[in-house]
Structures are given as structure tokens and as C-alpha cells.
Design an enzyme around this catalytic site. Structure first.
Site, short mmCIF file in Angstrom:
data_model
loop_
_atom_site.label_atom_id
_atom_site.label_comp_id
_atom_site.label_asym_id
_atom_site.label_seq_id
_atom_site.Cartn_x
_atom_site.Cartn_y
_atom_site.Cartn_z
N SER A 128 -31.16 -20.16 17.82
CA SER A 128 -31.15 -22.31 18.03
C SER A 128 -30.61 -22.18 16.15
O SER A 128 -31.26 -20.97 14.91
CB SER A 128 -32.12 -22.09 18.05
N LYS A 182 -35.64 -19.10 24.22
CA LYS A 182 -34.88 -20.22 24.05
C LYS A 182 -34.73 -20.69 24.68
O LYS A 182 -33.92 -22.45 23.60
CB LYS A 182 -33.08 -18.80 23.40
N HIS A 185 -37.38 -23.08 24.64
CA HIS A 185 -36.95 -24.36 23.30
C HIS A 185 -35.82 -25.62 23.13
O HIS A 185 -36.05 -26.35 22.77
CB HIS A 185 -36.21 -23.18 21.95
N ASN A 186 -35.25 -25.46 24.46
CA ASN A 186 -33.69 -26.23 24.13
C ASN A 186 -34.45 -26.67 25.41
O ASN A 186 -34.44 -28.07 25.11
CB ASN A 186 -32.17 -24.96 24.92
N GLU A 189 -36.40 -29.62 23.32
CA GLU A 189 -35.52 -29.99 22.19
C GLU A 189 -35.14 -31.24 22.85
O GLU A 189 -34.62 -32.42 22.69
CB GLU A 189 -34.49 -28.60 21.72
#
Length: 486
Positions: A128, A182, A185-186, A189
Site C-alpha cells: 500500500s 491488504k 486496509h483498502n 480506506e
């Protein structure tokens, strides 16, 4: 001496990772389907370190020291499988294939198992930070076997973002864990950007703050508990003037948000592992409805707001102390909603760890996101403190961590006022509202799910459990309506 690592796929992300390795002292073998792209990288950036130019995957593999490490940076899906299929016959037992793209975690699990059977290591790595992060230091979330990390880990740590001397890179778990982390995480986000957008919309629609005024507000907020990369760049975007029209740039950008799938994957996986990531799901839906512009153009002319109040929102919030107080309410609502989205993300990681047998360390994961990545924020230090305790003493939900509980209590009145104002004056705030509903659902002693179970038992004999004695029960609805234990 051969090359330390090979990189195949030299579009911007692959090229920047290759340059990052080279600048950190590693010899990097380069390959791309188009040799011209390889030559361009060497000619333009060859001074940054040691590169080995190759024209085929066979040459790439031949150029590598053992155990060979080949990093794939191509489009997720079938292209990754195609490169793996071409690589496998060229590799030997113990060699490592690294997928640093945004692959779906289930595909990573499948690939890891298949290659393990062949004696090869397959490492799905979440990266990222975008183009700049790839070049100067991203947040890196590697999965795969522990054994593979022994040889690969030091290299990845050397190119990762640095946070006060600590690399934002650590092994997170086996097979697809890296890509799963990940993905979450996105998802966070997505929610983070949506609540920022909702705050912007409320300040403009109800308080009358124009984009450049809001740029100053967001700069001030970046010195509070909201301090983060996304808050920082929000002020930059809102301050930007369009060269062609002289209007705020945000006013000439089409209001249809795109997505590449990771937010959608997070929402779907949340359903699959039984974790209610409502803020992430709502942020995905918000992007979807934003893209239905042709429908919105029609409905905006047909649907009425249904507001009958004598005092309009602009009159109520546009001047004096009321305006300042409302902006402060929005700041607190934004922070509270942000806390919920992170709490939901970590709850989902915990559920996935149990589902897939990953021993995910939440404190370590939070530490990886403190620099280099898109959701880097001061809040992550607070999250790390929440997970400092032994596993048995860690909060079952991040919102139960004392610092979070206190912050929510302080923000709650403002949060409720903002959601109420949004509903009253017809400004969509799906994530603000959904985050508050999640909070209220967690604190409720009783939920209407009891009625849901009664209805399910009535039409489908799905049974229910009682609060006063163990067992599973069913009402004979079509007979004498007596209860039977089943």
C-alpha cells in the site's frame, strides 16, 4: 554474483519497486513482455543501482542467485496465473514467487497450496502507498510461509516505509493472509474517504462553507486526533483551483467514484466470516450509487426533500456560533465514525483469523499502517496500545478499549446531532448513519432479532432458543401452537 531479486511486470508499480530495491543496494533483474519498457527503465534510472536487463523469463531466472526470488507485478487474475505457469518449469525447490499485486486472497491461497506441492514458495504480498510509496517506501504486508520470510523478509523490510526507525513490514500469516490484510486496509480506506466526503458535503450543504474555506478547516483538523494522510490531502484537494474555469477543482470533477474491487471484496468477505463491516459496505454502495448518474439526474428532479421546517438549514447553520458549533459537531462525528470503521476492520481480521487458521497479530498489523500506506493516521498508535495487553486481555471489540470508549462518549452527542441534521435536511450521510447504528446495536441490551427468529420459525420452522433455559424450540404454528423442543 547473480541478482538478488527479479521483477517481471514493469508498469509504474513494478518499475518503482524495482528501483526501490536497487536504491537499497540489491541487484535487480528486470523483465517485461515489452523489452522496450525494460530498456527505458535501465536507460532512465540505471544510475540508481545495479540492474540486469533480460529479454525472457528464462533469462530472468538464470540471472538470479539461489534461492531465486521472482516478484510478479502484473494485473490481478488470469495474468498472474499465466506468469506462474511460465515460471514454474524454470524454478527449483525452495525458490520463491512473490505476487505484489492486488490479488484476491482466495486466489492467493489456491496458488500457495498448488506451488507448495511442487516445493516452491508462493508469497502474496499486500503493498500500500501507491506509486510514491512503491518508490520511496510502502507499507508491506507479506503472507506465505514463515520459511520464505526468513530469506525474503529482510529485503522487504529494507524497502518498506520507516516509522521512527521501525519498518512498516512484517510477516502477517500463512497463505493468503498478506493479501487479506491488504484487502481490509483498502476496505477501511473506502470508509475513511466516504466519511470525509460526507463531512465535506454537510459543511457545504448545511453550513455554507465553500471548498477553500473547508481546506482551512481540514488543515486545523489535521492537528487534532483526526490527523492522517487522508485528512491532509483533503485540504490540498479542496484548496485546488481549476485552471480552465477558475472554479474549485472539486466542482468540475464528475461526482461518480470508481473502484477496483478491494472494497467490494471486503464487504463480501465480511458477510462470509460473519463480521458486520457496515461502514465499509455502505461506502461501497455509496460509490455504486454515485455512478448511477443518469438515474440521479432524473430522480433529483422528481423526488422531494420533504422538508417542512420553517427555518432552513442554511439559515440555521450559516452564521455565528451555530455555524462554528455545527462544524465542531461534524469533526466529532467524523472521528467517531472513523473509530467505528477501524473497529469493524479489526473485528473482521479477527474473524478471518479464526476462519482460515491465521494467527493474526492485531498490534503488528496496526504498526504496518503507520507509514507508507493510504490510511496512515495518528489513530494507529492508539490502536496499538489497545492491543498491547496479552491476547486474553485484549478487547473483544476495539470500541471497548478505554481510549476508544472515552472518545465515543465525548463525541456521541455531536454524532447524534449531525446524523439527525443530515436526515432532517435531506443530505445523504450513509456511513455516519451506519456507524452510529452499529454503535447503538452494540450497546443495546435487546435487539429486534428476537422477532426475526419468531417470524423465521413461523414460516420456515427454523426454530429458536430461549433466554430462560437451554435447548432449541419450535412452535406448532399450524396445529395447537404449543411449544416443542427439537
Amino acid at each position: 554474483m547473480g541478482a538478488d531479486i527479479g521483477v517481471t511486470g514493469l508498469a509504474v508499480m513494478g518499475a518503482n519497486l524495482a528501483r526501490n530495491f536497487a536504491r537499497n543496494g540489491y541487484t535487480v533483474a528486470l523483465h517485461n513482455r515489452s523489452v522496450a519498457r525494460t530498456d527505458s527503465l535501465v536507460n532512465t534510472y540505471g544510475h540508481e543501482g545495479q540492474f540486469v536487463r533480460t529479454e525472457s523469463l528464462a533469462e530472468l531466472v538464470e540471472a538470479l542467485d539461489r534461492p531465486r526470488r521472482v516478484l510478479i507485478m502484473v494485473k490481478a487474475g488470469a495474468p498472474v496465473d499465466a506468469v506462474i505457469e511460465d515460471l514454474v518449469p524454470l524454478l527449483d525447490e525452495g525458490d520463491i514467487i512473490i505476487d505484489a499485486g492486488n490479488s484476491f486472497y482466495e486466489e492467493t491461497r489456491r496458488r500457495e497450496e498448488a506451488l507448495r506441492q511442487k516445493g516452491l514458495h508462493f508469497v502474496g504480498v499486500g503493498v500500500s502507498g501507491g506509486e510514491e510509496g512503491a518508490l520511496w517506501g510502502p507499507s508491506i504486508m507479506p503472507g506465505g510461509s514463515r520459511e520464505s520470510y526468513q530469506t525474503l523478509g529482510p529485503m522487504l523490510e529494507s524497502i518498506a516505509a520507516d516509522y521512527h526507525g521501525e519498518p512498516c513490514c512484517a510477516w502477517v500469516g500463512t497463505d493468503g493472509a498478506g493479501h487479506y490484510v491488504k484487502m481490509v486496509h483498502n476496505g477501511i480506506e473506502y470508509a475513511d474517504m466516504q466519511v470525509i466526503g460526507e463531512a465535506y458535503d454537510l459543511m457545504r450543504s448545511l453550513a455554507g462553507l465553500e471548498p477553500q474555506e473547508q481546506a482551512g478547516v481540514f488543515r486545523e483538523w489535521n492537528s487534532t486526533a483526526l490527523a492522517s494522510y487522508l485528512i491532509e490531502i483533503t485540504s490540498e484537494v479542496l484548496d485546488q483551483e481549476d485552471e480552465l474555469t477558475g472554479r474549485p477543482l472539486v466542482d468540475v470533477i464528475v461526482d461518480a467514484a470508481g473502484q477496483k474491487g478491494t472494497g467490494r471484496w471486503t464487504a463480501i468477505s465480511g458477510l462470509e466470516v460473519g463480521s458486520p463491516v457496515t461502514t465499509i459496505a455502505e461506502s461501497v454502495f455509496a460509490r455504486s450509487i454515485s455512478s448511477q448518474r443518469s438515474v440521479r439526474e432524473v430522480t433529483s428532479q422528481v423526488f422531494e426533500a420533504g422538508i417542512n421546517e420553517a427555518v432552513t438549514a442554511e439559515e440555521l447553520y450559516a452564521s455565528g456560533d451555530a455555524r462554528q458549533d455545527f462544524v465542531e459537531d461534524i469533526r466529532k462525528a467524523l472521528y467517531a465514525s472513523k473509530l467505528v470503521s477501524y473497529a469493524q476492520g479489526f473485528d473482521m481480521l479477527s474473524a478471518a483469523g479464526q476462519e482460515f487458521g491465521w494467527d493474526l497479530n492485531m498490534r503488528t498489523i496496526a504498526s504496518l499502517w503507520r507509514a507508507g500506506c493510504i490510511i496512515r493516521a495518528d489513530l494507529l498508535d492508539t490502536i496499538m496500545r489497545a492491543y498491547d495487553a496479552p491476547a486474553a486481555d485484549q478487547p473483544r471489540n476495539l470500541l471497548l478499549a478505554p481510549e476508544f470508549t472515552e472518545a465515543l462518549a465525548e463525541c456521541l452527542p455531536s454524532w447524534r446531532r449531525v446524523v439527525a441534521a443530515a436526515a432532517t435536511y435531506g443530505v445523504p450521510a450513509p456511513v455516519f448513519s451506519s456507524a452510529l447504528a452499529y454503535y447503538d446495536s452494540l450497546r443495546a441490551e435487546r435487539l429486534p432479532a428476537a422477532l426475526t427468529q419468531g417470524l423465521r420459525d413461523y414460516f420456515g420452522a427454523h426454530t429458536y432458543q430461549r433466554i430462560d433455559k437451554p435447548g432449541t424450540f419450535h412452535i406448532r404454528w399450524s396445529e395447537d401452537r404449543t411449544e416443542a423442543e427439537v
